[in-house]
Enzyme design. Structure first.
Site, PDB file in Angstrom:
ATOM      1  N   HIS A  46       5.947 -28.144   9.926  1.00 11.51           N
ATOM      2  CA  HIS A  46       7.266 -28.333   9.315  1.00 11.51           C
ATOM      3  C   HIS A  46       7.618 -29.826   9.290  1.00 11.51           C
ATOM      4  CE1 HIS A  46       8.177 -24.028   9.385  1.00 11.51           C
ATOM      5  NE2 HIS A  46       9.294 -24.305   8.725  1.00 11.51           N
TER       6      HIS A  46
ATOM      7  N   HIS B  22       9.056 -26.151  18.682  1.00 12.31           N
ATOM      8  CA  HIS B  22       8.168 -27.287  18.928  1.00 12.31           C
ATOM      9  C   HIS B  22       8.728 -28.199  20.009  1.00 12.31           C
ATOM     10  CE1 HIS B  22       5.220 -26.769  15.715  1.00 12.31           C
ATOM     11  NE2 HIS B  22       6.213 -26.421  14.923  1.00 12.31           N
TER      12      HIS B  22
END
Length: 419
Positions: free
Chosen positions: A186, A233
């Site tokens: 991303h 993350h």
């Protein structure tokens, strides 16, 4: 050696899931009752089932928040509402954790940031750019996007780092939880697309450079921060994804014109493109055991191959030609209500065609692949965990979507007078 040790300590510090949890608390996100105690038991490391909480803790996610970790300056208890994260149709992962938040604005803002790296955004952004703005620009953005995403997904499967441990992290999203974590794809797409958009469009389109820089900065920052906010993350994953995307841009930006020109003009380009992308997909399926990233990789490669082949057919047939150099730079000053209405109508009709293409190809390719490779298709979810089914399904389906994006839909627009 001393420098290496300092870098290793810094990397460990940035990978610590407690830093992710601290950012979530700063933004007003709280886990369920007993989350603070679970964090202390985890010691910041937690169970490693790709960042998922143990079953006992998932079963005990009832009750009310402890109230710690409030936003500075806030007043009163956190406003609680339970959200069921979007599940993955292949893994049926749930893992939804009751959470509370003081700021719905931040929740929806970072949800928007996450969507800027998901399929819904891609199926709106790339078509709008190609059909309504500049096909030249759209083709090059897709070339860069394909390579950034492919290299990012393959790197994940080589490094094989798990998602941040939960607890202490609160998982606000579980759709990609079965994938590895390092680097954040991303963050890579959220860096590569706006920067490539700026590099490719500035000078070709008339707009202030400062506007492009501010847009790229806000876009990149929103996507990167959203991955930490969602608990998907670590800070290190995001930083590495950002730097990795810049490195790929440095390599591919100088040759993107050559790649696009090859796709358009070389006689055997479609054969080479299809073969190369298929070989890359097969290679990616051999890197690790099955996960949802396998299908995503094939999907990206199929889309890239379909767009390149559609562009080649357009060029050979003399359709959708790029504006000549004497028309540059392009300008948005001619935007009117009529032009805007036609752009929205093209997007609406075109996306419907792309979605119908996707559904039709899915209905055809999965049973066909199961029949060819003699794989039982009573349980489609289980069958799709086989490379023999998932690779051709994703590659062919999204290859046709990409081909429709570049050739079939523009032909439809020409036929109905919307070109």
């Amino acid at each position: 050696m001393a420098l290496c040790r300092r870098l290793a300590r810094l990397a460990a510090h940035l990978q610590d899931p407690r830093k992710v949890a601290a950012f979530q608390r700063l933004c007003g996100v709280e886990g369920p009752s007993g989350w603070a105690d679970a964090e202390q038991r985890a010691g910041g490391r937690g169970p490693v089932v790709n960042g998922g909480p143990p079953a006992a803790e998932r079963a005990g996610e009832q009750g009310h928040p402890a109230g710690n970790g409030t936003v500075p300056g806030g007043a009163g208890p956190p406003q609680r509402w339970r959200r069921r994260p979007r599940r993955n149709s292949l893994t049926e992962e749930d893992g939804s954790q009751e959470f509370s938040t003081r700021s719905r604005f931040l929740y929806y803002l970072f949800s928007l940031g996450t969507e800027l790296g998901n399929e819904l955004f891609y199926i709106l952004f790339f078509p709008f750019c190609i059909w309504n703005l500049d096909a030249w620009l759209g083709r090059r953005l897709i070339i860069i996007w394909v390579w950034v995403m492919y290299l990012g997904q393959c790197t994940k499967d080589v490094i094989r780092w798990p998602r941040p441990a939960s607890p202490p992290v609160v998982k606000l999203e579980v759709f990609y939880n079965s994938e590895y974590s390092m680097p954040s794809t991303h963050a890579m797409s959220g860096t590569a697309i706006p920067l490539a958009l700026l590099l490719l469009s500035y000078g070709r389109w008339q707009y202030p450079l400062m506007f492009g820089l501010i847009l790229a900065f806000c876009w990149c920052s929103l996507v990167c921060c959203s991955r930490i906010y969602m608990g998907m993350h670590s800070i290190l994953d995001v930083i590495v994804g950002f730097l990795y995307a810049i490195l790929i841009l440095v390599v591919f930006h100088p040759v993107v014109d050559l790649i696009d020109n090859f796709n358009l003009t070389y006689k055997y380009a479609p054969l080479i493109i299809i073969s190369l992308h298929l070989a890359l997909g097969i290679f990616s399926f051999t890197l690790d055991t099955w996960s949802t990233s396998r299908g995503d990789t094939a999907q990206i490669l199929g889309c890239g191959a379909g767009v390149a082949c559609g562009s080649h057919v357009n060029y050979i047939m003399g359709l959708q030609l790029d504006p000549p150099p004497d028309m540059l730079p392009l300008s948005l000053s001619s935007l009117t209500v009529t032009v805007f209405g036609k752009a929205i109508l093209r997007l609406l009709i075109g996306v419907i065609v792309l979605l119908l293409t996707k559904v039709a190809m899915k209905k055809a390719t999965i049973p066909l692949a199961c029949k060819i490779f003699r794989i039982p298709h009573d349980d489609v979810r289980k069958a799709r965990q086989r490379m023999e089914v998932e690779l051709p399904y994703r590659y062919i389906t999204y290859g046709m979507v990409g081909f429709s994006l570049m050739f079939i839909v523009p032909c439809l627009f020409h036929f109905i007078g919307l070109s």
